[in-house]
Write an enzyme that holds these catalytic residues in place. Sequence first.
Site, short mmCIF file in Angstrom:
data_model
loop_
_atom_site.label_atom_id
_atom_site.label_comp_id
_atom_site.label_asym_id
_atom_site.label_seq_id
_atom_site.Cartn_x
_atom_site.Cartn_y
_atom_site.Cartn_z
CE LYS A 1 -4.07 -2.06 0.26
NZ LYS A 1 -5.08 -1.95 -0.79
CB SER B 1 -0.18 -8.15 -0.99
OG SER B 1 -1.04 -8.89 -0.14
CD GLU C 1 -9.98 3.74 0.61
OE1 GLU C 1 -9.83 4.97 0.46
OE2 GLU C 1 -9.29 2.90 0.00
#
Lengths: 263, 407
Positions: B90, B379, B112
């Site tokens: 991210k 991830s 968010e």
Amino acid sequence: MISPAEGLRAAFTEGRTALIPYLTAGYPSLEGAYEVGEAYIEAGADVVEIGVPFSDPLADGPTIQNTANRALENGADLGYCFELASRFSGRVPVVLLVYYNNVFARGAERFLAESAEAGVSGLVIPDLPIDEAVAFRKMAGEKGVAICPLVAPTTTEARLDKVAEAASGFVYCVSVSGVTGAREKLPQGAVDLLGRVRAKVSVPVALGFGISTAEAAVEAAEAGAEGVIVGSKLMQIVADGGPEAAGAWLRELRAALSGGAGV
Amino acid sequence: MQQETDKTGYFGSFGGRYVPETLIHALEELEEAYERYKGDPEFVRELEVLARDFVGRATPFMLAERLTKKWGGANVWFKREDLAHTGAHKINNALGQILLADRMGKSRVIAETGAGQHGVATATVAALYGKECVVYMGEEDTRRQAPNVLRMKLLGAEVRPVTSGSGTLKAALNEAIRDWVTNVEDTHYIIGTVAGPAPYPRIVRDLQAVIGRETEAQAQERLGGDPDAIVACVGGGSNAIGIFHQFVGREGVRLVGVEAAGHGLESGEHGASLTGGAPGVLHGSLSYVLQTADGQIREAHSISAGLDYPSVGPEHAYLKDEGLVEYVSVTDEDALKAFVECSRLEGIIPALESAHAISYAEGLAKELGPGKNMVINMSGRGDKDIGVVAEHVGIDAKEAEEASGDQ
Ligand SMILES: Cc1ncc(COP(=O)(O)O)c(C=O)c1O
């Protein structure tokens, strides 16, 4: 015979500010929403705006979100919304406030056909900006259903030109950058916006989002709004005092608008 | 009516800009800023230096030997996004977007978050650039990803729990968009995945594509060529697009996206919008959506907060319909098994999201067979998940809780 879209434009008569109260279909109950609409019409509504409840209403604040959630729990499906619209549409022009996925899921053609059949005059689709609506607008035109595009204080002049071209009902001016919800005062941005829009478009111009007092409505009329849309405030009143209370409040608003300042 | 917006906002017939008029100007501004800066040498250099020194890129490309042996099929490689600063991919996106926000003169950023990883990444870059930061997070997610809530607060962000619906990622997105509509003058919305209105899906993809570029170079060096398959989990789809993008349409490389099957597709309780949904409009774009016949959005379900979302980025919808990527799904139960297996065999606690990819990879490794090479996009790391996992697999919850405070 005049088309529903023409009927809608005719609801904005010269020298009188059109009163456009909003209700969420299915709130407070399936039958209760009908009573709310009746109270609006008795109080002198010029157009009734019916909100189709959506699970994720991005443009709405907590008040209308809550009514939509309740309405969905009550079982307010699309069929019900059209049926509700048809109960009023013979007496007063009805516009539907609908989020685009409800239209898309039904199929645009079918949604428009059902709207026309229910006597719906126009559609307000808060998440379908004009650029995404080209083909839809054409289909709506063929069915005689008007499109009422939204404009906001952040809308540029170049986009206003496009809106002027696209609007077939009224132009819905959003008074603030924000979501729906009752606010005390009319923001300065709203007055500026009304001026900018009226200079560009030939269809009627209505102001909504946050109008919750007679003073704000009168101010809007003085600033050039040919109609005022009142939603959250009325839904609050329905929640607290039921349809009659909403009707009574609307009558006062009507009086204030027709009185001195309502042009 | 899909195609007639300015062409750039669509992937085939998916994408677009289905948002309130108030936001259109901000999206146009963002698009302009992105076009201006993405090739600007100073911008590119700032991003590269931070990616290296702050994030720790390039992330390693690692042979998972014990899993390879246990599964008895293709060689299993991990692309280690879990080793990026803050513990997930991210940060690649958050970093690029804060640079944009800064150049656009925005003093406040919002985001968010589901798993909390994007929230942490945003809070981190906001701290780095001295921006006010508000993160919307479903209330249920603040509970199941509690360690990340603490991290965000420590970094100086305000975390606003969202109670509507089932209190998960969809509700958090709704609230973030409402905030943005209200504060668009001074606020940039750092969306956390390849969803949302144009130009977000493209910007986030471009910022995440570094994963695939590195993978290509690392595979070239270590394997002497492309891998035979790449597997990634799909929530909104950013880590998957990130690693796929460089390889889309390339002969001999199978791309597999793994969605959350939750309690099973037939249960109706899942997050598999591509395998179990239909085209629809949510959060600003036309993509695959879990919905009723009337177009009401259904609540998703996944044990993994980052995959608990009833839609998916529009480019995935396009890649699916074009047959360029295979999409499959894995249940909560199977993801949990993979979570534990990876922890015990490789000494890597994966994020529950990534565990979905690991679970599917087992079968694929066997199918491909020995001598082939398969890459799993790791991830993120799973420190945030150990409370939830402990509840489900019965590791002493107290131990797990103490551990989760330690990361
Ligand atoms: C570690 C990790 N992987 C995957 C995801 C899913 O998001 P996306 O599909 O955008 O990669 C998340 C989201 O929170 C995450 O934290």
